[in-house]
Design an enzyme around this catalytic site. Structure first.
Site, PDB file in Angstrom:
ATOM      1  N   ASP A  28       1.789  -1.231  11.582  1.00  0.00           N
ATOM      2  CA  ASP A  28       0.348  -1.844  11.165  1.00  0.00           C
ATOM      3  C   ASP A  28       0.005  -3.296  11.578  1.00  0.00           C
ATOM      4  O   ASP A  28      -0.924  -3.670  11.385  1.00  0.00           O
ATOM      5  CB  ASP A  28       0.568  -1.630   9.737  1.00  0.00           C
ATOM      6  CG  ASP A  28       0.549  -0.010   9.565  1.00  0.00           C
ATOM      7  OD1 ASP A  28      -0.035   0.739  10.259  1.00  0.00           O
ATOM      8  OD2 ASP A  28       0.828   0.315   8.192  1.00  0.00           O
ATOM      9  N   LYS A  80       0.834  -1.179   0.089  1.00  0.00           N
ATOM     10  CA  LYS A  80      -0.038   0.112  -0.052  1.00  0.00           C
ATOM     11  C   LYS A  80       0.856   1.211  -0.082  1.00  0.00           C
ATOM     12  O   LYS A  80       0.679   2.106  -0.643  1.00  0.00           O
ATOM     13  CB  LYS A  80      -1.119  -0.011   1.200  1.00  0.00           C
ATOM     14  CG  LYS A  80      -1.731   0.976   1.251  1.00  0.00           C
ATOM     15  CD  LYS A  80      -3.111   0.731   2.075  1.00  0.00           C
ATOM     16  CE  LYS A  80      -2.743   0.693   3.694  1.00  0.00           C
ATOM     17  NZ  LYS A  80      -2.814   2.177   4.133  1.00  0.00           N
TER      18      LYS A  80
END
Ligand code: S3P
Length: 447
Positions: A321, A27
């Site tokens: 994350d 991402k």
């Protein structure tokens, strides 16, 4: 009322993960490829682009500023760069949905434009803190208005004359660092950002790959304004943050053997592997190679008995994350896992400490939030209904918990899984997770 966009996931107990797969593209790198490709001279061909909603929001924002972008088609995108000064004023506010990366990086980049712009987002993003970027950008001369609470929308006034800064970040944030570097492309003189601990360095790597001079030493990165970017080819590796769910799932369940291909292994991202290995996981790194300036490898993971650990604070930014997934691993480990120095988790897509603690408690695990972390006592998952609060990583982490649960787990509000991992349900099911997406009728029928 049921939100027609809403999705519930249901995972039946058991299952084992077996086989070989490639998870979708990274991402962070996909966002940056669109941004730098747009600002470059010449064309940029991106392969392996993440066709998730967050990166598509970035892509649409640049289209709205006059950049010709073809695709994505099977992960391939062509960006016709317009140069550092070629963007056009957007006709409407730029809505970047759930994507904090789009908003924070673009705040820097838009501060250097000759036009005004507005950045806005969804309910989650419009609650997230933006002063961390607007304050240092203001020191560079940017003019950005937020709400009184420092949240979006961001009203960015163009035609500011930006000056380089020497900024020491109070928090370890790649988004803040990248935002200032992107503003620095438009600033007079030198912009230097010093980080308190290493954070992901994809922006620096890609700027260098596009021929921009970037200097790095002792946790400090510097560039001078008004250089040029030259477009090129970018091969986006699979996202280690998406691979993380499978690394955890294959570690906690019995009889698993999984190979994850072409995973990005940038050393600023591999904290998940280090922490899982500390817990006793069996993860092998095979075929290490370099692709377009980023390290890549195939990962082989198999079931292993995990033990609780004190997570070393220096690994926190390198796995920032992956904590929702790591909390599920901790819940399956023998003994106590203690996380500290992770207050940043409270301002992600949800308050990941609170939301994960609540879900783990619902599933019969003792998890006690602390101001900057959590204490989790390993145990066994019952079943039950947990709320992901619209947070993609929370949703996918609880899905993996099904591998070790005694009864079905239902996970509410999972539509945002598509922000980072389109196709998660199909891929996870193909690999052996007993997962289903429930449609609205099934949910209303109480299935
Ligand atoms: C990102 C940086 C991290 C991470 C986010 C993506 C990036 O945020 O949590 O998902 O692409 O720069 P912070 O820099 O705020 O820690």
């Amino acid at each position: 009322m049921t939100d027609p966009q809403d999705v519930t996931l249901r995972v039946e107990p058991g299952g084992r993960l077996q086989g070989c797969c490639r998870v979708p593209g990274d991402k962070s790198i996909s966002h940056r490829a669109i941004m730098l490709g747009a600002l470059a001279e010449g064309d940029t061909r991106i392969t392996g682009f993440l066709e998730g909603e967050d990166c598509l929001a970035t892509l649409k924002a640049f289209r709205a500023m006059g950049v010709e972008i073809k695709g994505p088609e099977h992960g391939e995108v062509h960006v016709s760069g317009v140069g550092l000064h070629g963007l056009k004023a957007p006709q409407r506010p730029l809505d970047v949905g759930n994507s904090g990366t789009s908003m924070r990086l673009m705040a820097g980049l838009l501060s250097g434009q000759a036009f005004d712009s507005i950045l806005t987002g969804d309910a989650s993003l419009t609650r997230r803190p933006m002063r961390r970027v607007t304050e240092p950008l203001a020191r560079m001369g940017a003019r950005i208005r937020t709400s009184d609470e420092g949240t979006p929308p961001l009203h960015i006034q163009g035609r500011a004359s930006l000056q380089g800064v020497d900024y020491r970040m109070p928090i370890a944030s790649a988004q803040v660092k990248s935002s200032l570097l992107l503003a620095g492309l438009y600033a007079q003189g030198q912009t230097c950002v010093t980080e308190p601990a290493p954070t992901r360095d994809h922006t620096e790597r890609m700027l260098s790959g596009f021929g921009y001079r970037v200097q790095r030493h002792d946790g400090c990165v510097c560039l001078r304004g008004e250089g040029r970017l030259q477009g090129g080819a970018i091969d986006v590796p699979a996202d280690i943050s998406s691979a993380a769910f499978f690394l955890v799932g294959a570690s906690i369940a019995a009889d698993c053997q999984l190979r994850l291909e072409h995973v990005g292994m940038n050393p600023t991202r591999t904290g998940i592997i280090d922490i899982l290995r500390l817990m006793g996981a069996h993860i092998q790194v095979e075929n290490p190679r370099e692709v377009g300036g980023e390290p890549v490898a195939d990962l082989r993971v198999q079931s292993a008995p995990l033990r609780g650990v004190r997570i070393p604070p220096e690994l926190v930014p390198l796995a920032i994350d992956e904590f929702p997934a790591l909390f599920v691993a901790a819940a399956c480990a023998q003994g106590e896992t203690v996380l500290t120095d992770a207050e940043e988790l409270r301002v992600k897509e949800s308050d990941r400490i609170q939301v994960m603690a609540e879900g783990l408690n619902t599933l019969g695990i003792q998890a006690r939030p602390t101001p900057d972390g959590i204490v989790i006592e390993g145990g066994s998952f019952t079943g039950g209904t947990v709320n992901s609060h619209g947070d993609h990583r929370v949703a996918m982490s609880f899905a993996m918990a099904g591998l070790r649960a005694q009864a079905p787990i239902r996970i509410l509000h999972c539509a945002n899984v598509n922000t980072s991992f389109p196709g998660f349900v199909d891929l996870a099911a193909r690999m052996g997770l007993h997962i289903q997406q429930q449609d609205i009728q099934q949910q209303e029928g109480g299935a």
